[in-house]
Design a protein around this motif. Structure first.
Motif, PDB file in Angstrom:
ATOM      1  N   UNK A 190      34.787  49.157  39.737  1.00  0.00           N
ATOM      2  CA  UNK A 190      32.930  48.183  39.922  1.00  0.00           C
ATOM      3  C   UNK A 190      32.613  48.898  41.215  1.00  0.00           C
ATOM      4  N   UNK A 191      32.735  49.645  41.686  1.00  0.00           N
ATOM      5  CA  UNK A 191      32.032  50.721  42.767  1.00  0.00           C
ATOM      6  C   UNK A 191      30.840  51.766  42.576  1.00  0.00           C
ATOM      7  N   UNK A 192      32.279  52.663  41.523  1.00  0.00           N
ATOM      8  CA  UNK A 192      31.583  54.325  40.990  1.00  0.00           C
ATOM      9  C   UNK A 192      30.680  54.176  40.262  1.00  0.00           C
ATOM     10  N   UNK A 193      30.780  52.899  39.139  1.00  0.00           N
ATOM     11  CA  UNK A 193      29.556  53.207  38.511  1.00  0.00           C
ATOM     12  C   UNK A 193      28.177  52.202  39.255  1.00  0.00           C
ATOM     13  N   UNK A 194      27.667  52.012  40.083  1.00  0.00           N
ATOM     14  CA  UNK A 194      26.677  51.579  40.720  1.00  0.00           C
ATOM     15  C   UNK A 194      26.240  52.040  41.998  1.00  0.00           C
ATOM     16  N   UNK A 195      27.373  52.883  42.251  1.00  0.00           N
ATOM     17  CA  UNK A 195      26.787  53.814  43.382  1.00  0.00           C
ATOM     18  C   UNK A 195      25.261  54.168  43.786  1.00  0.00           C
ATOM     19  N   UNK A 212      46.796  50.999  45.159  1.00  0.00           N
ATOM     20  CA  UNK A 212      46.223  51.943  43.632  1.00  0.00           C
ATOM     21  C   UNK A 212      45.806  50.707  43.247  1.00  0.00           C
ATOM     22  N   UNK A 213      46.289  49.813  43.429  1.00  0.00           N
ATOM     23  CA  UNK A 213      45.286  48.450  42.703  1.00  0.00           C
ATOM     24  C   UNK A 213      43.761  48.669  43.150  1.00  0.00           C
ATOM     25  N   UNK A 214      43.560  48.724  44.899  1.00  0.00           N
ATOM     26  CA  UNK A 214      42.320  49.088  45.408  1.00  0.00           C
ATOM     27  C   UNK A 214      41.218  50.080  44.301  1.00  0.00           C
ATOM     28  N   UNK A 216      41.916  42.656  45.276  1.00  0.00           N
ATOM     29  CA  UNK A 216      43.268  41.599  44.382  1.00  0.00           C
ATOM     30  C   UNK A 216      44.772  42.421  44.494  1.00  0.00           C
ATOM     31  N   UNK A 217      46.086  42.300  44.445  1.00  0.00           N
ATOM     32  CA  UNK A 217      47.070  42.695  43.745  1.00  0.00           C
ATOM     33  C   UNK A 217      47.180  42.198  42.622  1.00  0.00           C
ATOM     34  N   UNK A 218      47.820  43.526  42.179  1.00  0.00           N
ATOM     35  CA  UNK A 218      47.598  42.814  40.429  1.00  0.00           C
ATOM     36  C   UNK A 218      49.438  42.666  40.161  1.00  0.00           C
ATOM     37  N   UNK A 219      49.896  42.715  40.531  1.00  0.00           N
ATOM     38  CA  UNK A 219      51.672  41.664  40.532  1.00  0.00           C
ATOM     39  C   UNK A 219      52.401  41.843  42.064  1.00  0.00           C
ATOM     40  N   UNK A 235      42.819  45.395  56.220  1.00  0.00           N
ATOM     41  CA  UNK A 235      40.734  45.516  55.875  1.00  0.00           C
ATOM     42  C   UNK A 235      40.768  47.335  55.902  1.00  0.00           C
ATOM     43  N   UNK A 236      41.664  48.151  56.778  1.00  0.00           N
ATOM     44  CA  UNK A 236      41.397  49.759  56.527  1.00  0.00           C
ATOM     45  C   UNK A 236      41.667  50.120  55.786  1.00  0.00           C
ATOM     46  N   UNK A 237      42.928  50.058  54.599  1.00  0.00           N
ATOM     47  CA  UNK A 237      42.735  50.648  53.811  1.00  0.00           C
ATOM     48  C   UNK A 237      41.720  49.568  52.558  1.00  0.00           C
ATOM     49  N   UNK A 238      41.494  48.526  52.987  1.00  0.00           N
ATOM     50  CA  UNK A 238      40.044  47.999  51.813  1.00  0.00           C
ATOM     51  C   UNK A 238      38.846  49.069  51.821  1.00  0.00           C
TER      52      UNK A 238
END
Length: 205
Positions: free
Chosen positions: A60-65, A51-53, A16-19, A184-187
């Protein structure tokens, strides 16, 4: 197999966008929000959304890799891009009406940092001149600068004003072939860069 600690699991990510400043908007400035989640749909060209992504991936991703129980990432869940928040109402959001996000300083059709400048670049590549676009769209935009269409207007808004049948087709081509693919690409590339080893579900946009 009985669930609980150590059981295989997937994680729903929230891209999501935060702003409001880097979310997709309609011509009135109203932010594009899905019917279920109500979060802001980010403009994939805007550095703020990127930057939000990056922050989402770090949190959310890095700690669970390295978690052996992790099976997949779900990119969004039950986003529900309906015309109204009432789930009983049929119809889906028309992205062609939400191309008018804010453009940060330094953005241009040559180096777009917003959807409207990316659209201007697409139209210039498609038609080459304002005269050719005017002939196809049955419009009368002045000059030779394609930013006129996406900034000064009148903004082409399908089924509302200043958008012929050809215009509607062109905007749909931009949404389908450029805007959504860029989203899709940037995510997905950011998630993949951090974790190339787990299943990544189709983004539910």
């Amino acid at each position: 197999e009985d669930g609980g600690a150590g059981a295989p699991y997937g994680v729903v990510l929230n891209p999501a966008a935060t702003d409001d400043a880097w979310a997709l908007k309609d011509e009135t400035g109203a932010v594009l929000r899905p019917g279920y989640s109500e979060y802001r749909v980010g403009d994939p060209y805007n550095p703020g959304f990127l930057a939000d992504l990056d922050a989402m991936v770090a949190e959310d991703v890095a700690p669970r890799v390295g978690d052996p129980a992790l099976q997949m990432w779900f990119v969004g869940n039950e986003i529900g891009l309906f015309d109204r928040t009432d789930r009983s109402v049929q119809g889906v959001r028309d992205f062609r009406r939400h191309l008018w996000s804010d453009c940060p300083v330094g953005s241009s059709p040559a180096a777009p940092q917003c959807a409207r400048h990316a659209l201007a670049a697409f139209l210039e590549d498609r038609y080459g001149s304002i005269e050719a676009l005017n002939a196809a769209w049955e419009s009368d935009y002045p000059g030779q600068d394609f930013t006129t269409i996406v900034e000064a207007g009148p903004l082409p808004v399908p089924y509302e004003h200043d958008c012929s049948l050809t215009c509607r087709y062109d905007l749909q081509a931009f949404v389908h072939d450029h805007l959504l693919r860029e989203w899709v690409h940037v995510v997905t590339t950011r998630i993949r860069a951090e974790d190339p080893h787990h299943l990544l579900s189709s983004p539910r946009l």
